[in-house]
Design a protein around this motif. Sequence first.
Motif, PDB file in Angstrom:
ATOM      1  N   ALA A  22      46.415  31.841  15.077  1.00 27.54           N
ATOM      2  CA  ALA A  22      45.813  31.815  13.754  1.00 27.54           C
ATOM      3  C   ALA A  22      46.645  30.847  12.916  1.00 27.54           C
ATOM      4  O   ALA A  22      47.866  30.781  13.076  1.00 27.54           O
ATOM      5  N   SER A  74      40.216  38.531  16.302  1.00 27.15           N
ATOM      6  CA  SER A  74      39.477  38.814  15.072  1.00 27.15           C
ATOM      7  C   SER A  74      40.348  38.779  13.821  1.00 27.15           C
ATOM      8  O   SER A  74      39.866  39.014  12.723  1.00 27.15           O
ATOM      9  N   ASN A  75      41.623  38.468  13.982  1.00 29.64           N
ATOM     10  CA  ASN A  75      42.556  38.598  12.868  1.00 29.64           C
ATOM     11  C   ASN A  75      42.742  37.297  12.099  1.00 29.64           C
ATOM     12  O   ASN A  75      42.860  36.227  12.698  1.00 29.64           O
ATOM     13  N   VAL A  76      42.760  37.407  10.784  1.00 24.93           N
ATOM     14  CA  VAL A  76      43.030  36.258   9.914  1.00 24.93           C
ATOM     15  C   VAL A  76      44.080  36.714   8.902  1.00 24.93           C
ATOM     16  O   VAL A  76      43.742  37.126   7.784  1.00 24.93           O
ATOM     17  N   SER A 120      39.171  31.972  16.224  1.00 23.91           N
ATOM     18  CA  SER A 120      37.789  31.524  16.175  1.00 23.91           C
ATOM     19  C   SER A 120      37.538  30.900  14.822  1.00 23.91           C
ATOM     20  O   SER A 120      37.811  31.498  13.788  1.00 23.91           O
ATOM     21  N   SER A 144      35.146  30.731  13.112  1.00 28.11           N
ATOM     22  CA  SER A 144      34.185  31.446  12.281  1.00 28.11           C
ATOM     23  C   SER A 144      34.862  32.414  11.317  1.00 28.11           C
ATOM     24  O   SER A 144      34.231  32.916  10.391  1.00 28.11           O
ATOM     25  N   ARG A 145      36.137  32.698  11.550  1.00 31.67           N
ATOM     26  CA  ARG A 145      36.859  33.632  10.687  1.00 31.67           C
ATOM     27  C   ARG A 145      37.807  32.858   9.781  1.00 31.67           C
ATOM     28  O   ARG A 145      38.746  32.206  10.254  1.00 31.67           O
ATOM     29  N   THR A 146      37.574  32.941   8.485  1.00 31.09           N
ATOM     30  CA  THR A 146      38.432  32.288   7.504  1.00 31.09           C
ATOM     31  C   THR A 146      38.685  33.239   6.345  1.00 31.09           C
ATOM     32  O   THR A 146      37.948  34.208   6.131  1.00 31.09           O
ATOM     33  N   SER A 147      39.736  32.944   5.599  1.00 31.63           N
ATOM     34  CA  SER A 147      40.062  33.728   4.423  1.00 31.63           C
ATOM     35  C   SER A 147      40.653  32.794   3.379  1.00 31.63           C
ATOM     36  O   SER A 147      41.376  31.842   3.729  1.00 31.63           O
ATOM     37  N   GLY A 154      41.170  31.948  11.703  1.00 30.35           N
ATOM     38  CA  GLY A 154      41.513  32.667  12.904  1.00 30.35           C
ATOM     39  C   GLY A 154      41.390  31.802  14.144  1.00 30.35           C
ATOM     40  O   GLY A 154      41.058  30.610  14.073  1.00 30.35           O
TER      41      GLY A 154
END
Length: 126
Positions: A32, A104-106, A53, A55-58, A51
Amino acid sequence: VQLQASGGGLVQAGGSLTLSCTSSGGTFSRHAMAWFRQAPGKEREFVAAIGRSSSRTSYADSVKGRFTISRDNAGKTVLLQMSSLKLEDTALYYCAADVNAILSNVPVESRSYDYWGQGTQVTVSS
């Protein structure tokens, strides 16, 4: 893992800038990645993370809608596209890698990140 950040500079308020962070060592696709920043006299703060992937952002609330984080696993690079820059965006920007990230972690906490780049200065002028 070594991280090299670049792309900082002087820009007028309302302008745009793209930061780049290139990683070497480790397995980039398993990391990440995040950007943090630290302004003079202030604590380091979270800016954006992506992340394993894409597709996962924060994003921090202060940059939502203005900054975009993305990654290129083949090029081992993470980008931070910054637009509508404000005076308060002036800071030293650091990229960071979480080499133990689960899919799945961000993470948004700095303590989650294991490796840090040297920082690149962004200065926004009026």
